[in-house]
Design an enzyme around this catalytic site. Structure first.
Site, PDB file in Angstrom:
ATOM      1  N   LYS A   1       0.738  -1.228  -0.258  1.00  0.00           N
ATOM      2  CA  LYS A   1      -0.030  -0.101  -0.070  1.00  0.00           C
ATOM      3  C   LYS A   1       0.961   1.146   0.129  1.00  0.00           C
ATOM      4  O   LYS A   1       2.156   1.158   0.525  1.00  0.00           O
ATOM      5  CB  LYS A   1      -0.958   0.072   1.406  1.00  0.00           C
ATOM      6  CG  LYS A   1      -2.003   0.838   1.237  1.00  0.00           C
ATOM      7  CD  LYS A   1      -3.175   0.191   0.290  1.00  0.00           C
ATOM      8  CE  LYS A   1      -4.517   0.575   0.295  1.00  0.00           C
ATOM      9  NZ  LYS A   1      -5.506  -0.185   0.072  1.00  0.00           N
TER      10      LYS A   1
HETATM   11  N1  GLU Z   1      -7.244   0.035  -3.299  1.00  0.00           N
HETATM   12  C1  GLU Z   1      -7.999  -1.058  -3.619  1.00  0.00           C
HETATM   13  C2  GLU Z   1      -8.222  -1.820  -2.425  1.00  0.00           C
HETATM   14  O1  GLU Z   1      -7.776  -1.807  -1.198  1.00  0.00           O
HETATM   15  C3  GLU Z   1      -7.658  -1.896  -4.703  1.00  0.00           C
HETATM   16  C4  GLU Z   1      -6.255  -2.383  -4.888  1.00  0.00           C
HETATM   17  C5  GLU Z   1      -5.815  -2.780  -6.122  1.00  0.00           C
HETATM   18  O2  GLU Z   1      -6.673  -2.946  -7.173  1.00  0.00           O
HETATM   19  O3  GLU Z   1      -4.439  -2.956  -6.409  1.00  0.00           O
HETATM   20  O4  GLU Z   1      -8.371  -2.957  -2.416  1.00  0.00           O
END
Ligand code: GLU
Length: 419
Positions: free
Chosen positions: A106
């Protein structure tokens, strides 16, 4: 957020319990109790008035045991290392529970994007991308949208990475606009996945979803699109809310009109009206006597302080980490079914995976193919989680963690500890 709350600690407590339920020794899973790599960068941005401002940025890779790291980037004034660490770990469990070949990561920039001009946002995104570039790449770590980031931001990330490499690299980021390698269906994927997970659960519970009432906390990509798709399926959305206000209409809210209003009103529902609608507080929204509560905002919204007020039969977690561990225990005692974030909101990363595959193959899928495959992946993961939930008499969250942890630990064991 309450002061004592540490999202990473919260994640670890759930993880330790899952490990115990699986009969693991500490040694079996100690490596996944901490992230593999944490990068903190200072991002200087020349602001429109000429002065330079420094923003703190993060990219944390929790695990690469099952494949490249994957996870979104958020822009938010309240983010910090512990939050991004927890969000990265949740991505590992999310990708494992739906069984796509990724680890978890993240990223975040501590900023208030509503106070930045488009030029400032673009320069901030580009400089942040350049700063974390050594750890990015289609085989290394693939960002995506999250809170306050969208296709436009992903396009800047793709361009910055590509310019510095010297050739176009669409697979370095997902959630891109369709015109530069985005996938059909990605924009609606998280909301659609939430709806599938909810329908699967209601089917097992023997409950008919037509006219079921839903309260939605959060009106970004997940909340608004999830609510729209649920309404199209026959659910009645009686409450919606965002960071500015919460609204209630016992006869059901015209979600499409609210989405249009919010888009034209700087992403705020403030001032939205329709017949029979009334203002409520966020606390009242969470405590409404509805069938389904759909938190789709930030972490730590349902806590030990307010969990006892929740009257919904089912909670479907669109947000990451909206329920604290203490709250979970209260909800379980009350017999409320919680469809956990790592399963319920996995639709986004599943279609991100499809996008990445399409980029690598240089071949575009049609939207039905994307949506049908998403439905299949969510259904398969749901059935696996449900079985563990029933067989082991544990909550759906615990079952999802057990499925996920087992996959990650197995991958780690097969690969062994380097060197
Ligand atoms: N931000 C989204 C999540 O928390 C998508 C992450 C992604 O597609 O890599 O799952």
């Amino acid at each position: 957020m309450s002061e004592m709350y540490n999202p990473y600690q919260n994640m670890l407590e759930v993880l330790d319990e899952a490990a115990q339920n699986l009969g693991y020794t500490y040694n079996d899973y100690v490596a996944v109790r901490s992230p593999e790599r944490q990068l903190i960068v200072s991002v200087p941005v020349v602001m429109d008035d000429g002065h330079t401002e420094i923003f703190e940025g993060y990219r944390i890779q929790h695990s690469s045991s099952r494949g490249p790291c994957k996870g979104g980037i958020r822009f938010h004034p309240q983010c910090d290392v512990d939050e991004v660490k927890a969000l990265a770990a949740w991505m590992t469990w999310k990708c494992a529970v739906v069984n796509i070949p990724y680890g978890g990561a993240k990223g975040a920039i501590k900023c208030d994007p509503s106070k930045l001009s488009e030029g400032e946002l673009r320069r901030m995104t580009r400089r942040y991308t350049a700063s974390i570039l050594p750890i990015l790449g289609p085989e290394r770590d693939i960002p995506a949208p999250d809170v306050n980031t969208d296709g436009r931001v992903m396009a800047w990330i793709m361009d910055t990475y590509s310019m510095l490499k010297g050739y176009a690299v669409p697979a370095v980021v997902t959630g891109k606009p369709i015109e530069i390698g985005g996938s059909l269906g990605r924009g609606e994927a998280t909301g659609r996945g939430v709806m599938f997970a909810l329908l699967n659960t209601l089917e097992k519970l023997g409950l008919k979803h037509e006219n079921m009432t839903v309260a939605v906390q959060g009106f970004g990509n997940v909340g608004s699109i999830g609510a729209k798709l649920m309404r199209q399926k026959g659910f009645k959305i009686v409450a919606i809310g965002d960071a500015y206000c919460s609204l209630y209409n016992k006869d059901g809210i015209n979600v499409e009109a609210a989405i249009e209003y919010s888009a034209k009103n700087h992403k705020s529902l403030q001032g939205y009206t329709e017949e029979g609608i009334q203002m409520i507080t966020n606390a009242e929204l969470l405590a409404l006597n509805v069938d389904v509560l759909f938190p789709a905002a930030l972490e730590n919204q349902i806590t030990k302080e307010n969990a006892d007020n929740v009257k919904a039969k089912v909670i479907v977690e669109g947000a990451n980490g909206p329920t604290s561990k203490d709250a979970d225990e209260i909800l379980n005692k009350k017999g409320i079914i919680v469809i956990p974030d790592i399963l319920a909101n996995a639709g986004g990363v599943v279609v991100s995976y499809f996008e990445w595959v399409q980029n690598i193959e240089s071949f575009m899928w049609d939207e039905d193919y994307v949506n049908n495959n998403l439905e299949k992946v969510v259904r398969r993961a749901f059935e696996e989680v449900w079985k563990v939930h029933v067989d082991n008499h544990v909550s759906m969250r615990m079952a999802a963690y057990m499925v996920a942890l087992k996959r990650v630990v197995t991958a780690k064991k097969l690969r062994g500890v380097f060197p």
